[in-house]
Scaffold this motif. Structure first.
Motif, PDB file in Angstrom:
ATOM      1  N   GLY A  47       0.792  -1.221   0.000  1.00 13.35           N
ATOM      2  CA  GLY A  47       0.000   0.000   0.000  1.00 13.35           C
ATOM      3  C   GLY A  47       0.823   1.269   0.000  1.00 13.35           C
ATOM      4  O   GLY A  47       0.270   2.353  -0.134  1.00 13.35           O
ATOM      5  N   ASP A  98      -7.631   2.862  -2.300  1.00 10.96           N
ATOM      6  CA  ASP A  98      -7.717   3.320  -0.910  1.00 10.96           C
ATOM      7  C   ASP A  98      -8.596   2.395  -0.070  1.00 10.96           C
ATOM      8  O   ASP A  98      -8.330   2.188   1.107  1.00 10.96           O
ATOM      9  CB  ASP A  98      -8.249   4.759  -0.851  1.00 10.96           C
ATOM     10  N   ARG A 101      -7.067  -0.582   1.775  1.00 10.51           N
ATOM     11  CA  ARG A 101      -6.348  -0.372   3.034  1.00 10.51           C
ATOM     12  C   ARG A 101      -7.000  -1.122   4.187  1.00 10.51           C
ATOM     13  O   ARG A 101      -6.338  -1.505   5.136  1.00 10.51           O
ATOM     14  CB  ARG A 101      -6.295   1.123   3.360  1.00 10.51           C
ATOM     15  N   TYR A 104      -5.211  -4.293   4.979  1.00 10.87           N
ATOM     16  CA  TYR A 104      -3.782  -4.334   5.297  1.00 10.87           C
ATOM     17  C   TYR A 104      -3.565  -4.872   6.709  1.00 10.87           C
ATOM     18  O   TYR A 104      -4.330  -4.562   7.621  1.00 10.87           O
ATOM     19  CB  TYR A 104      -3.143  -2.940   5.168  1.00 10.87           C
TER      20      TYR A 104
END
Ligand SMILES: [Zn+2]
Length: 135
Positions: A47, A98, A101, A104
């Motif tokens: 990312g 985005d 994320r 993650y």
């Protein structure tokens, strides 16, 4: 190669290319240095977050997002020219990236360009660090 972009758009693109070591990242970096908060710029994890805070415990990754490129709910305005390009690039690709994320495997915090500009990023970071220490 034909120049398909207007001058204005070209400068937006160039500023995106130069966004590594850009002013926003550096403003946050300088503040962290001043506060003696241990951190590292541009950690190599999925990312590509901009900064990682290393103040004890688990690292906290920061994404510093431009209001235009990341479609800030307060400041994003759809450009008037090359609309299909920008819709694809920002409203679809960037927004989708985005969203990833959420998957993650690390703790992260989003900081908007306008929060860097008005200084409120400081409170956001302090709050996050406090929560991390006591939560
Ligand atoms: Zn904004």
């Amino acid at each position: 190669v034909a120049d398909i972009f207007s001058k204005e758009m070209r400068s937006i693109i160039m500023s995106k290319i130069k966004s590594k070591y850009n002013k926003l990242d550096m403003a946050v970096h300088n503040w962290l240095c001043g506060m003696k908060i241990r951190h590292k710029m541009y950690p190599k994890v999925s990312g590509s977050p901009d900064i990682v805070l290393l103040n004890g415990g688990k690292p906290l990754y920061l994404f510093i997002d431009g209001c235009f490129f990341h479609k800030c709910p307060k400041h994003y305005k759809r450009p008037k020219s090359n609309v299909s390009y920008w819709v694809r690039h920002i409203e679809i690709e960037n927004v989708e990236r985005d969203k990833k994320r959420e998957t993650y495997p690390y703790e992260w915090l989003q900081i908007w360009e306008h929060e860097v500009r008005d200084g409120t990023f400081k409170y956001k970071i302090m709050d996050a660090l406090r929560e991390k220490d006591h939560g």
